[in-house]
Design a protein around this motif. Structure first.
Motif, PDB file in Angstrom:
ATOM      1  N   TYR A  92       0.833  -1.205   0.000  1.00 12.79           N
ATOM      2  CA  TYR A  92       0.000   0.000   0.000  1.00 12.79           C
ATOM      3  C   TYR A  92       0.870   1.258   0.000  1.00 12.79           C
ATOM      4  O   TYR A  92       0.595   2.211  -0.743  1.00 12.79           O
ATOM      5  CB  TYR A  92      -0.925   0.021   1.213  1.00 12.79           C
ATOM      6  CG  TYR A  92      -1.563   1.367   1.431  1.00 12.79           C
ATOM      7  CD1 TYR A  92      -2.587   1.822   0.604  1.00 12.79           C
ATOM      8  CD2 TYR A  92      -1.106   2.217   2.448  1.00 12.79           C
ATOM      9  CE1 TYR A  92      -3.150   3.083   0.787  1.00 12.79           C
ATOM     10  CE2 TYR A  92      -1.665   3.471   2.633  1.00 12.79           C
ATOM     11  CZ  TYR A  92      -2.693   3.892   1.796  1.00 12.79           C
ATOM     12  OH  TYR A  92      -3.239   5.141   1.973  1.00 12.79           O
ATOM     13  N   LEU A  93       1.916   1.273   0.816  1.00 11.60           N
ATOM     14  CA  LEU A  93       2.770   2.460   0.898  1.00 11.60           C
ATOM     15  C   LEU A  93       3.494   2.719  -0.425  1.00 11.60           C
ATOM     16  O   LEU A  93       3.646   3.866  -0.840  1.00 11.60           O
ATOM     17  CB  LEU A  93       3.781   2.299   2.036  1.00 11.60           C
ATOM     18  CG  LEU A  93       3.183   2.337   3.450  1.00 11.60           C
ATOM     19  CD1 LEU A  93       4.252   2.039   4.494  1.00 11.60           C
ATOM     20  CD2 LEU A  93       2.527   3.680   3.740  1.00 11.60           C
ATOM     21  N   ASN A  96       0.912   4.085  -2.767  1.00 14.74           N
ATOM     22  CA  ASN A  96       0.589   5.456  -2.393  1.00 14.74           C
ATOM     23  C   ASN A  96       1.678   6.415  -2.866  1.00 14.74           C
ATOM     24  O   ASN A  96       1.383   7.531  -3.324  1.00 14.74           O
ATOM     25  CB  ASN A  96       0.423   5.565  -0.872  1.00 14.74           C
ATOM     26  CG  ASN A  96      -0.194   6.877  -0.455  1.00 14.74           C
ATOM     27  OD1 ASN A  96      -1.299   7.229  -0.875  1.00 14.74           O
ATOM     28  ND2 ASN A  96       0.513   7.634   0.369  1.00 14.74           N
ATOM     29  N   ASN A  99       1.196   6.930  -6.431  1.00 14.79           N
ATOM     30  CA  ASN A  99       0.061   7.826  -6.628  1.00 14.79           C
ATOM     31  C   ASN A  99       0.488   9.288  -6.468  1.00 14.79           C
ATOM     32  O   ASN A  99       0.081  10.160  -7.262  1.00 14.79           O
ATOM     33  CB  ASN A  99      -1.043   7.499  -5.625  1.00 14.79           C
ATOM     34  CG  ASN A  99      -2.263   8.374  -5.781  1.00 14.79           C
ATOM     35  OD1 ASN A  99      -2.960   8.321  -6.796  1.00 14.79           O
ATOM     36  ND2 ASN A  99      -2.530   9.198  -4.784  1.00 14.79           N
ATOM     37  N   GLN A 150      -5.919   0.827   1.765  1.00  9.54           N
ATOM     38  CA  GLN A 150      -4.856   0.280   2.600  1.00  9.54           C
ATOM     39  C   GLN A 150      -4.756  -1.235   2.517  1.00  9.54           C
ATOM     40  O   GLN A 150      -3.685  -1.798   2.737  1.00  9.54           O
ATOM     41  CB  GLN A 150      -5.048   0.715   4.051  1.00  9.54           C
ATOM     42  CG  GLN A 150      -4.798   2.195   4.274  1.00  9.54           C
ATOM     43  CD  GLN A 150      -4.703   2.553   5.739  1.00  9.54           C
ATOM     44  OE1 GLN A 150      -4.643   1.682   6.607  1.00  9.54           O
ATOM     45  NE2 GLN A 150      -4.694   3.842   6.025  1.00  9.54           N
TER      46      GLN A 150
END
Length: 306
Positions: A92-93, A96, A99, A150
């Motif tokens: 997820y990190l 992100n 993104n 997440q």
């Protein structure tokens, strides 16, 4: 993906050198041992422990995020055919971060654009795809079409993601953190030219880094003195096409599907972390002829070669 998972350790005076291969690149770790340090046996145990921890971490990240490994998280997402896939916090990190880069670049940096490799093969030839071929792939590009949170990601059917633009730099930063937990000795970690140092060498001397010149023969390589922090280089010296005197870089505009033109041959950026240096080098090249102006605005140290 299966690895030989072998490394070698060389010693020269007060420096140990760890050598291994990962992420399709030669990798090295330099560990400087102060002259007044421990006995040889204690040092060798420390260096071997560092070698195991660093190589295991690099190979772990490679196995987890390589699009070439059918068992990786990346491949699992890419083969999901539009179904939602569960992800862990680390993934997820990274998503992100991708993104944030997508938004900062106004869509020029897009981890779904790797699918353009189906029409672009950068082998030094003059085989340029035609307009219809490029336009046929464009509907499968667009990070804004991807839904992620997440604990899950949903990738539209036919689309792919590729962590190649951030994976190596992320591995450098992870290994730097692990090395700092184990020892206070100065360490330099170099994964295929993306690198970082924990601190200056003994007596506050810098690490001397050679950066390969992206041009032709008889060109002098650049030498950079690095006390601590990171360096990352991005360029098109080895991956390009040439037709009718026009050089087509492997740096592609995710919006148009075509090569960025008039960009420097190479950009090397210095920053506190390798992921920051790497993404700034890439984002600057995506600006084409405005690459240097973009980095000037970021107020970072950089070296550009045209």
């Amino acid at each position: 993906m299966q690895h030989a998972r072998k490394f070698t350790i060389e010693k020269d005076k007060n420096e140990y050198r760890l050598l291994f291969s990962a992420m399709a690149s030669p990798c090295e770790v330099l560990i400087e041992i102060p002259s007044d340090s421990h006995t040889t046996e204690i040092l060798e145990n420390l260096v071997n422990n560092l070698a195991c921890i660093i190589t295991d971490e690099v190979w772990r990240i490679e196995d987890k995020y390589s699009r070439y490994d059918p068992h990786s998280v990346c491949s699992l997402i890419n083969s999901s055919q539009g179904q939602t896939v569960s992800i862990d916090k680390e993934t997820y990190l990274l998503l992100n971060f991708a993104n944030v880069c997508y938004e900062l670049s106004d869509g020029l940096f897009d981890i779904t654009s790797g699918i353009l490799r189906k029409v672009w093969v950068f082998n030094g030839s003059d085989n340029i795809p035609d307009k219809a071929q490029v336009e046929a792939v464009l509907p499968l590009i667009g990070w804004n079409k991807v839904k992620f949170a997440q604990q899950a990601i949903t990738l539209p059917s036919g689309m792919e993601i590729d962590f190649g633009g951030i994976g190596k730099e992320y591995a450098v930063d992870r290994c730097i953190l692990l090395a700092k937990e184990i020892t206070e000795y100065p360490i330099l970690i170099n994964l295929g030219g993306d690198l970082a140092a924990t601190k200056p060498r003994e007596n506050n001397k810098p690490w001397v880094i050679g950066v390969e010149h992206p041009g032709f023969e008889n060109k002098t390589n650049m030498v950079v003195s690095l006390y601590q922090g990171a360096l990352a280089t991005s360029g098109n010296a080895k991956r390009f096409l040439l037709k009718d005197g026009v050089r087509y870089s492997h740096i592609l505009n995710a919006k148009t599907g075509w090569s960025i033109i008039n960009a420097p041959r190479s950009i090397t950026v210095s920053s506190e972390q390798c992921v920051q240096a790497g993404i700034l080098a890439t984002l600057s090249l995506l600006q084409g002829e405005n690459a240097e102006a973009y980095l000037d605005d970021q107020e970072v140290k950089y070296w550009a070669v045209r």
